[in-house]
Design a protein around this motif. Sequence first.
Motif, short mmCIF file in Angstrom:
data_model
loop_
_atom_site.label_atom_id
_atom_site.label_comp_id
_atom_site.label_asym_id
_atom_site.label_seq_id
_atom_site.Cartn_x
_atom_site.Cartn_y
_atom_site.Cartn_z
N ILE A 170 0.86 -1.18 0.00
CA ILE A 170 0.00 0.00 0.00
C ILE A 170 0.90 1.23 0.00
N GLU A 171 0.85 1.97 -1.13
CA GLU A 171 1.68 3.16 -1.30
C GLU A 171 3.15 2.82 -1.06
N SER A 172 3.63 1.72 -1.74
CA SER A 172 5.02 1.28 -1.70
C SER A 172 5.47 0.79 -0.33
N ILE A 173 4.53 0.60 0.60
CA ILE A 173 4.87 0.09 1.92
C ILE A 173 4.27 -1.30 2.05
N ASN A 174 5.13 -2.31 2.34
CA ASN A 174 4.63 -3.67 2.49
C ASN A 174 4.03 -3.85 3.88
N MET A 175 2.75 -4.25 3.89
CA MET A 175 2.04 -4.38 5.17
C MET A 175 1.37 -5.74 5.23
N ASN A 176 1.32 -6.31 6.43
CA ASN A 176 0.55 -7.52 6.66
C ASN A 176 -0.93 -7.13 6.72
N PHE A 177 -1.82 -8.11 6.39
CA PHE A 177 -3.25 -7.81 6.47
C PHE A 177 -3.64 -7.36 7.88
N GLY A 178 -2.90 -7.89 8.88
CA GLY A 178 -3.20 -7.49 10.25
C GLY A 178 -2.92 -6.02 10.50
N ASP A 179 -1.97 -5.45 9.75
CA ASP A 179 -1.62 -4.04 9.94
C ASP A 179 -2.74 -3.10 9.52
N ILE A 180 -3.63 -3.56 8.63
CA ILE A 180 -4.73 -2.70 8.18
C ILE A 180 -6.05 -3.09 8.85
N GLY A 181 -5.95 -3.90 9.91
CA GLY A 181 -7.14 -4.17 10.75
C GLY A 181 -8.03 -5.31 10.31
N VAL A 182 -7.56 -6.11 9.32
CA VAL A 182 -8.41 -7.22 8.84
C VAL A 182 -8.68 -8.23 9.95
N PHE A 183 -7.69 -8.42 10.85
CA PHE A 183 -7.81 -9.46 11.88
C PHE A 183 -8.24 -8.91 13.24
N ASP A 184 -8.59 -7.63 13.29
CA ASP A 184 -9.01 -7.05 14.56
C ASP A 184 -10.42 -7.48 14.92
N PHE A 185 -10.63 -7.86 16.21
CA PHE A 185 -11.99 -8.03 16.69
C PHE A 185 -12.65 -6.67 16.76
N PRO A 186 -13.95 -6.52 16.48
CA PRO A 186 -14.90 -7.58 16.15
C PRO A 186 -15.07 -7.84 14.65
N ASN A 187 -14.38 -7.03 13.78
CA ASN A 187 -14.65 -7.13 12.35
C ASN A 187 -14.13 -8.43 11.74
N ILE A 188 -13.21 -9.11 12.43
CA ILE A 188 -12.67 -10.36 11.89
C ILE A 188 -13.77 -11.40 11.66
N TRP A 189 -14.86 -11.36 12.46
CA TRP A 189 -15.97 -12.31 12.27
C TRP A 189 -16.53 -12.19 10.86
#
Length: 266
Positions: free
Chosen positions: A43-62
Motif C-alpha cells: 500500500i503506497e510502496s509500503i509492504n504491510m501484513n493484512f493485520g496491519d490494516i485491521g483485517v484481523f481485529d476483533f470484532p470485524n474479523i468475524w
Amino acid sequence: MLRLLSIEYRKLKTNNAFFIFTFFYFLALAGFAWIIGSVGVDIESINMNFGDIGVFDFPNIWQNITYIAAFFKIILAIIIITFITNEYQYRTLRQNLIDGLSKKEFIASKVLMMMVLAGISTLFVFAIIMIIGLTQSSFLEPDIIIMKSSFIFAYFLKLVAFFSMVMLIAFFVKKTGFSLATLFIWAAIIEPLMKYKVLPEGWDRILPLQAMSNLIHEPFTRITNADKVFGNITYSSVDLTDVFITLGYTVIFIYLSYYIVKKRDL
C-alpha cells in the motif's frame, strides 16, 4: 436421529471420493487461513501484513473471515450433489425404502448429513477466527471479541441454505453433471437476469442466492475506505430480514425435495 445418521455414515464410509473432497475442503480452508495470515500487501510502496490494516481485529474479523470462507462451500456442495445423485445411480434410495425407511426419514437423513457438514465447517472457521484473532487482533477485551459473533451463525445458516438448494437440484435432476450445470446456470445466468432485468430495484434480496449472500456482506471496501470513494453502502451486521428470507428458502427447498421423492416413482 442417531439411526438416520448411522445409515448415512454406513453409506459414506466406503466412499473414498467423499473423504478426499472433504479433506481437500478443510485443507483449502486451512491454506487460506495461512495465506492471509502470512502474506503482505503493498500500500503506497509500503509492504504491510493484512493485520496491519485491521483485517484481523476483533470484532470485524468475524465478518472478514466468514465472508471469504463462504466461497469454499462449493466444494461441499459438489460432495452433496454427488452423494445424492449416487442414490439414484446405485439404487440405494430404493433399497433404503425396501428396508423400511420412509421417504420422510430418507429426506431427514440427508438434511441431518448437511447440517453435520455445515456444523463441522462452522466449528473449523470459528477455530480459525479465534486463533488468528487472539494472536493478531489489537483489541482483546471480551465484550469486543464477542461483538459481531453473529456472523458465525450467519455462516452456518448460509451453508445449510445453500446445501438445501443443491439437494433440491440433485433430487430434481438426478445426474451429477447436469445438477452442477443447473446450479451454475442458475447462479451465473438466471438469477443475474432476474436481478438486473426483471425485478424492480431493491427487490433482488428476495432471490435465493442473493438472500444467502446478504447474510454476510462484502466487508473490504469498508476497510479500505473504498466505499466512501465510490459512495457505496456497506454493512457490518447481520440483517434479520435476510435471516428470515434465507430460513424461508431453506424450508421451501427441503419441502420440495421431500415432495419430489414422495411423488416420484422409485
